[in-house]
Design an enzyme around this catalytic site. Sequence first.
Site, mmCIF file in Angstrom:
data_model
loop_
_atom_site.group_PDB
_atom_site.id
_atom_site.type_symbol
_atom_site.label_atom_id
_atom_site.label_comp_id
_atom_site.label_asym_id
_atom_site.label_seq_id
_atom_site.Cartn_x
_atom_site.Cartn_y
_atom_site.Cartn_z
ATOM 1 N N LYS A 204 14.764 70.950 -14.909
ATOM 2 C CA LYS A 204 16.247 71.418 -15.021
ATOM 3 C C LYS A 204 16.188 71.659 -16.753
ATOM 4 C CE LYS A 204 17.844 70.080 -10.675
ATOM 5 N NZ LYS A 204 18.737 69.397 -9.582
ATOM 6 N N ARG A 243 12.072 64.489 -6.149
ATOM 7 C CA ARG A 243 11.680 65.859 -5.675
ATOM 8 C C ARG A 243 11.237 66.508 -7.260
ATOM 9 N NH1 ARG A 243 14.240 70.979 -5.815
ATOM 10 N NH2 ARG A 243 14.192 72.162 -3.836
#
Length: 269
Positions: A204, A243
């Site tokens: 991210k 994840r």
Amino acid sequence: MGVVNVTPDSFSDGGRWIETEAAIAHGRELVAAGAAIIDVGGESTRPGAERPSAGEELRRVVPVVSALAEAGTVVSVDTMRAEVAAAALAAGAAIINDVSGGLSDPQMPALVAESAAPFVVMHWRGHAHDMQSRARYDDVVAEVCAEMLERVDVLLAAGAAREQLVLDPGIGFAKTAAHNWQLLSGLERVVDLGYPVLLGTSRKGFLGSVGRQEGAERPLDSRAVVTAVTSARAARAGVWCVRVHDVTATVDALDVATALGEVRGVGSA
């Protein structure tokens, strides 16, 4: 949890696994690398993304779920639509991972209750096209925890069992970089709510700028190590599952954390 994005526009790897056979092969590679769960999604949730139709999402997701589940893989379906979740469960998925926590589709809570499948309740404040306009908090950890528990109450009222529910603080969803770091720093407060916690930091944007000059970011494919460091942090906090796109680096980080005795006991899902 290894990520398989069957999408043309996901922020990290859009288009690489859009073909069914390529997605299935990638899922198998992630299992071989050490993933315990494969998360299959057919809708990009990157900021600004447009939603595919339900029919298109079904076309992308169901064959991949079916093939991986038939091979014995534990599969979660990453979807905000009850229709897609139901079809994926019928195809062999074991977990529903809804980034809206059941807010996007009013039919989702009833499906969760009826299916008895584990359900990931992610913190969410709106769809990708405008979620970042809602990134306003006085105490991001406290507010994220409170809003997730509100969703838990709705799901329990719909008939879901407490044991089905997994919390996800929603890193990057209606959060600034500062909010993301504050959530990572306060993970113990999320874990202490008493539910298994799923954490998704992989690749991210806030990780891309770590240690870089202003305006410079790490390429997406060069974020495995910084992601793995957050995975080790999650293990120390007692997070149930992380994840990730780059399974090998995170498995290594978790092995080191385990060898050091730093992994806090976690709940099951």
